[in-house]
Design an enzyme around this catalytic site. Sequence first.
Site, PDB file in Angstrom:
ATOM      1  N   ASP A   1       0.880  -1.163   0.000  1.00 26.76           N
ATOM      2  CA  ASP A   1       0.000   0.000   0.000  1.00 26.76           C
ATOM      3  C   ASP A   1       0.921   1.217   0.000  1.00 26.76           C
ATOM      4  OD1 ASP A   1      -1.648   2.131   0.569  1.00 26.76           O
ATOM      5  OD2 ASP A   1      -2.461   1.318   2.439  1.00 26.76           O
TER       6      ASP A   1
ATOM      7  N   LYS B   1       3.003  11.168  -3.225  1.00 24.36           N
ATOM      8  CA  LYS B   1       1.983  10.522  -4.072  1.00 24.36           C
ATOM      9  C   LYS B   1       1.123  11.550  -4.821  1.00 24.36           C
ATOM     10  CE  LYS B   1      -1.618   6.963  -3.532  1.00 24.36           C
ATOM     11  NZ  LYS B   1      -2.166   6.026  -2.534  1.00 24.36           N
TER      12      LYS B   1
ATOM     13  N   GLU C   1      -7.214   0.570  -4.609  1.00 18.06           N
ATOM     14  CA  GLU C   1      -7.228   0.458  -3.144  1.00 18.06           C
ATOM     15  C   GLU C   1      -8.550  -0.099  -2.595  1.00 18.06           C
ATOM     16  OE1 GLU C   1      -5.943   4.390  -2.049  1.00 18.06           O
ATOM     17  OE2 GLU C   1      -3.937   4.017  -2.843  1.00 18.06           O
TER      18      GLU C   1
ATOM     19  N   ASP D   1     -13.046   5.337   2.568  1.00 16.88           N
ATOM     20  CA  ASP D   1     -11.611   5.443   2.851  1.00 16.88           C
ATOM     21  C   ASP D   1     -11.235   6.885   3.178  1.00 16.88           C
ATOM     22  OD1 ASP D   1      -8.840   5.590   2.842  1.00 16.88           O
ATOM     23  OD2 ASP D   1      -8.566   4.488   0.974  1.00 16.88           O
TER      24      ASP D   1
HETATM   25  P1  ADP Z   1      -3.004   7.378   3.679  1.00 16.31           P
HETATM   26  O1  ADP Z   1      -3.977   6.452   3.048  1.00 16.31           O
HETATM   27  O2  ADP Z   1      -3.238   8.823   3.312  1.00 16.31           O
HETATM   28  O3  ADP Z   1      -1.587   6.976   3.526  1.00 16.31           O
HETATM   29  P2  ADP Z   1      -3.632   6.389   6.390  1.00 16.31           P
HETATM   30  O4  ADP Z   1      -4.713   5.441   6.047  1.00 16.31           O
HETATM   31  O5  ADP Z   1      -2.390   5.809   6.952  1.00 16.31           O
HETATM   32  O6  ADP Z   1      -3.287   7.406   5.238  1.00 16.31           O
HETATM   33  O7  ADP Z   1      -4.262   7.437   7.424  1.00 16.31           O
HETATM   34  C1  ADP Z   1      -3.503   8.438   7.988  1.00 16.31           C
HETATM   35  C2  ADP Z   1      -4.404   9.314   8.816  1.00 16.31           C
HETATM   36  O8  ADP Z   1      -5.025   8.518   9.825  1.00 16.31           O
HETATM   37  C3  ADP Z   1      -3.643  10.409   9.515  1.00 16.31           C
HETATM   38  O9  ADP Z   1      -4.353  11.630   9.402  1.00 16.31           O
HETATM   39  C4  ADP Z   1      -3.617   9.926  10.965  1.00 16.31           C
HETATM   40  O10 ADP Z   1      -3.538  10.979  11.897  1.00 16.31           O
HETATM   41  C5  ADP Z   1      -4.953   9.219  11.048  1.00 16.31           C
HETATM   42  N1  ADP Z   1      -5.005   8.302  12.183  1.00 16.31           N
HETATM   43  C6  ADP Z   1      -4.206   7.242  12.446  1.00 16.31           C
HETATM   44  N2  ADP Z   1      -4.537   6.681  13.621  1.00 16.31           N
HETATM   45  C7  ADP Z   1      -5.573   7.395  14.121  1.00 16.31           C
HETATM   46  C8  ADP Z   1      -6.344   7.331  15.315  1.00 16.31           C
HETATM   47  N3  ADP Z   1      -6.108   6.417  16.260  1.00 16.31           N
HETATM   48  N4  ADP Z   1      -7.329   8.251  15.481  1.00 16.31           N
HETATM   49  C9  ADP Z   1      -7.550   9.200  14.564  1.00 16.31           C
HETATM   50  N5  ADP Z   1      -6.870   9.307  13.421  1.00 16.31           N
HETATM   51  C10 ADP Z   1      -5.873   8.435  13.207  1.00 16.31           C
HETATM   52 MG    MG Z   2      -4.643   4.860   2.090  1.00 16.62          MG
END
Ligand code: ADP
Ligand code: MG
Length: 625
Positions: free
Chosen positions: A25, A87, A183, A205
């Site tokens: 991912d 990205k 995704e 998502d």
């Molecule tokens: P991406 O798909 O953009 O790479 P992710 O799916 O990893 O991102 O999500 C990242 C986001 O999720 C960030 O904004 C992060 O702060 C938020 N996040 C991760 N854990 C938590 C949590 N426990 N509570 C709230 N938000 C969270």
């Molecule tokens: Mg993602």
Amino acid sequence: MALLQISEPGQSPAPHQHKLAVGIDLGTTNSLVATVRSGMATVLQDAHGHALLPSVVRYLPDGQVVVGHEAQAQQSQDPTNTIVSVKRFMGRALEDISDRAHIPYKFVNRAQVAIETRAGVKNPIEISAEILRVLKERAEKALGSELVGAVITVPAYFDDAQRQATKDAAKLAGLHVLRLLNEPTAAAVAYGLDNAAEGTYAIYDLGGGTFDISILRLTKGVFEVLSTSGDAALGGDDFDHRIYCWVLDQIRQNSKSFIPLNEADTRLLLTKARQAKEWLTDNYEAQVVCRLSTGQLVDVTLDVTQFNELTQTLVNKTLTPTRKALRDAGLEVADIKGVVLVGGATRMPHVRHAVADYFQQEPLTNLDPDKVVALGAAIQANALVGNKGDEDLLLLDVTPLSLGIETMGGLTEKIIPRNSTLPVARAQEFTTYKDGQTAMSFHVVQGERELVADNRSLARFDLRGIPPMAAGAARIRITFQVDADGLLSVSAREQTSGVEAHVMVKPSYGLNEAEIAHMLSSSYNAATTDKQARALAEAQVDANALIGAIQAALTTDGHLLNDAEKQQINAKITALQASIHAASSDAIRTDTDALNHATEAFAARRMDASVKRALAGKNLDSIEL
Ligand code: ADP
Ligand code: MG
């Protein structure tokens, strides 16, 4: 001493050996690598036990490159050499990056945007390759062997250029791409196999910077994407920003003299805001404590109720694209059997509540929302390298926008409608406009609007060597093909001579979700004006064709008319030529009819004359009637 063994050509040296394939991912905020071990999909961790690798790349003064947590921690010290969210730049040109004024990088304007760092000019493909390299090493260390290949996930709305850039990045990192996978589809694979459920699902998502909603249908192990929508500028970061603004307000209220924050303090506060947000997912209160470079101490406490109030509008904002995705799929909330949550930001309870409320059901959460995409990709990779013995998993994705060709009058003829499931191939026949035409120019476009000018140009190519024929006699078959990775190829073939031309469409830069959304909404809004524009363009094409045909007939057979008749026809031609430039299809149609009417007698005489010519020298018996 062990004897070295050499296997038969074409035979595997160890027929039962498990082939090592991973799912990756490659996220905007975080990236992960997962694999299937003993039949179970698992995310691989680094030496410190971290599963998530922040998608941050820093170029150090000594030439080294650091990726992940370390780079993220140093971001505020060295913003111009620390690249986050690369990205967003994949497969894009500088003008595609709308908020570039607020980004600290030194952008270099090339066909594809690049960034000037102390290690030289780096393009997004090279920067992404650094992230992929770390994940590849992590996997090889954990699995103890080289990888056969990887499935890499991309947003469903990624266009050709963005997908190609992702593939190029993998190649640069030394990874063999088994295929790219959307995704939401990956998330569905993870859940579909775990739950063996059938029905129509919504994949919601909410990541760090983007929101994507997809409607998928699962039937007997087949996943089909029915529609996708989203917001390219809405994610967990916006929640951080709301907290950050709230903290600034608190500082302003508590201190008489407030000095504007510098870059490092801004980043520090944003990091603190993110930590507070994540903390509030499982706790009632979060404390934001830090010391700014001015020496000022920040110490404020935010509770969950305040946080929810601050951010409820952001949560509500996700429901607009959600409604649209349902509408595009032709479905109602009641048709959705289950909702899958993806992205770290869907951990927030008020997000979950809003989703549950909208869909009238509790979303599926038994898989970790920030790992589910990587897990699904791993399952798919495992199946693709043949480790999975049972029924094949067939994945279907969709084209986000219609694909078509420009026809006379600047009109778009759609060949593959939007939301067609991939892979897809469609063909349509076209013909020549002029007598003796030996070449045709094709213009491949993407979008929902009637006029080419309102859509996006993807490619142009020519077909030459068409045998000269009367206008409308040639048969040119245009075939559009979009492969499983979403890449488009177009071919044109003249049917009688077999001459062919072909183009692989790799646009030099891409569209983002917001632009897709804009193109779609403008097509809904413009439906009436588009219909009028099409009617006008068609009337203009017909009128020009008629004038051309009559002028040609006057040249060859003008002697069949007396001067008064010629004058009358020429007057009607002049009237039609004038109305072609007036903006009404009705007026053009009226004058076209008038010209047609005025030339009826002429046409009859030409017919008689040609019959006479054909009969000359033949006796009646040899004429078949
Ligand atoms: P991406 O798909 O953009 O790479 P992710 O799916 O990893 O991102 O999500 C990242 C986001 O999720 C960030 O904004 C992060 O702060 C938020 N996040 C991760 N854990 C938590 C949590 N426990 N509570 C709230 N938000 C969270
Ligand atoms: Mg993602």
